[in-house]
Design an enzyme around this catalytic site. Structure first.
Site, short mmCIF file in Angstrom:
data_model
loop_
_atom_site.label_atom_id
_atom_site.label_comp_id
_atom_site.label_asym_id
_atom_site.label_seq_id
_atom_site.Cartn_x
_atom_site.Cartn_y
_atom_site.Cartn_z
N ASP A 76 12.70 -4.39 22.67
CA ASP A 76 11.74 -4.82 21.64
C ASP A 76 10.78 -5.85 22.21
O ASP A 76 9.56 -5.76 22.05
CB ASP A 76 12.49 -5.46 20.46
N LEU A 132 0.82 -1.20 0.00
CA LEU A 132 0.00 0.00 0.00
C LEU A 132 0.86 1.26 0.00
O LEU A 132 1.78 1.40 0.81
CB LEU A 132 -0.90 0.01 1.25
N LYS A 144 1.17 7.45 0.47
CA LYS A 144 1.39 8.81 -0.01
C LYS A 144 0.39 9.17 -1.10
O LYS A 144 0.35 10.31 -1.58
CB LYS A 144 2.82 8.96 -0.52
#
Length: 389
Positions: free
Chosen positions: A169, A71, A74
């Site tokens: 993380d 996708l 922008k």
């Protein structure tokens, strides 16, 4: 499975978000990886060693069972497609630097306006507020700033070392999963979604209670080599063997010390195991150093096997994953093509996980997912032709 029927849009990358959403996929969630239309997608598709079939090992162990939507956010059409998908979704995960999703038009305000029931989770290094909000960082920087790296100073050289695991993380991934499930539970009662600001810094800081004694109790920095968790206790330390191996003694309870010292014929040293960790325990540590250095690792593994105390030989990852026990626990499994996977750690008696080892090609499901959002076949193909999906 527990999460059957749950739809997750995952815009995150690397480890914290993708690992979390993979755990959700293992338990039945429909997880859509929203990958940037940059020719690569999820960066870890291209990072690290690959198995003979060409897939990255890292990608294989954070992306199984997910669908892939390429996708271009922008393009306004890409933004609109994601908002349409969000109308049908339960969970939205993103890990951009704070402010990016708002500029793109898919921040919490825009998404929740289309779906007030959405649970929206932002994972970032330092959170969405505070003086470091725009500071770029990955795990190593966060561990340095939280003081965790300092706790890993070598007992002899006094130098901090890079950690063996991406703890910031990992902890943020687990905290985010907990937060999402809490929010989904609350949604069942109120009908409302929520926004989660998950900071790697916050998650790492939250796991420090067992090492905070000097800091909160005395107002000083910890001295790792004198602390129970890092070698200050004789019964919680690492000892070299004569052949270059290492034996870890990892339980400071007096009963374990008594059992070990009885087996070694030195129960007279037991009083040293009863005092606080630090230099005062040196006679016991010296005895253990001399004793374990006198023979091989294999010898000590055989010797310690019947002794009721906490111990282990230091193993590498290959040895750990080759251990039949790891397979017994379901923490490594092999798919039909012969590729090994890290297994799901969350298991239920009534609805066990069913990890799907299939990996999605970059953008493999783009048209299919666009159709699910309500686009016609022609509209979906037009977006594909323009490079939006």
């Amino acid at each position: 499975m527990k999460l059957d029927g749950l739809k997750v849009l995952d815009l995150s990358a690397f480890l914290p978000g993708p690992h979390m959403t993979m755990m959700m996929a293992d338990h039945g969630a429909d997880v859509i990886m929203v990958e940037p239309a940059n020719g690569v997608g999820e960066p870890v598709r291209e990072i690290g060693e690959r198995t003979p079939d060409g897939w990255s090992v890292w990608f294989r162990n954070v992306a199984r069972g997910k669908r892939s939507l390429k996708l271009n956010l922008k393009d306004p059409a890409g933004v609109e497609l994601l908002l349409k998908l969000a109308e049908q979704a339960d969970v939205f995960v993103e890990a951009f630097r704070p402010g990016v999703v708002t500029r793109l038009g898919v921040g919490y305000e825009a998404v929740s306006a289309r779906n007030p029931k959405i649970v929206y989770c932002s994972i970032s290094a330092f959170g969405q507020t505070g003086q470091h909000v725009q500071k770029p960082a990955h795990d190593l920087v966060v561990q340095a700033m939280t003081g965790l790296m300092d706790l890993g100073r070598g007992l002899s050289d006094g130098q901090p070392a890079a950690p063996g695991i991406a703890f910031a993380d990992a902890s943020s991934s687990l905290m985010a999963l907990s937060a999402i499930l809490m929010a989904l539970y609350r949604r069942e009662k109120t009908g409302e979604g929520d926004y989660i600001d998950m900071s790697m810094y916050d998650a790492a800081i939250a796991w420090t209670p067992n090492v905070l004694g000097p800091t909160f109790g005395k107002g000083v920095a910890p001295e790792p080599k004198k602390m129970r968790s890092f070698g200050g206790a004789a019964m919680n330390s690492i000892y070299p063997t004569s052949d270059g191996g290492f034996i870890v003694i990892g339980g400071s309870e007096v009963k374990f010390a008594e059992n070990l010292l009885t087996a070694l014929g030195r129960v007279d040293l037991l009083p040293y195991a009863k005092i606080p960790p630090g230099d005062e325990q040196e006679p016991l540590k010296a005895f253990f150093r001399e004793t374990f250095a006198s023979n091989t690792q294999a010898h000590w593994e055989e010797f310690l096997a019947p002794v009721d105390c906490c111990w282990a030989a230091v193993r590498n990852l290959k040895e750990a994953f080759d251990d039949p026990f790891t397979a017994e626990r379901g923490m490594v499994f092999t798919d039909a093509e012969g590729n090994r996977h890290v297994g799901p750690p969350i298991r239920f008696a009534k609805e066990p996980p069913r990890p799907n080892p299939k990996l999605a090609e970059f953008g493999e499901h783009s048209v299919e997912i666009a159709r699910e959002a309500g686009l016609s076949a022609a509209e979906a193909e037009a977006l594909k032709g323009r490079g939006v999906i």
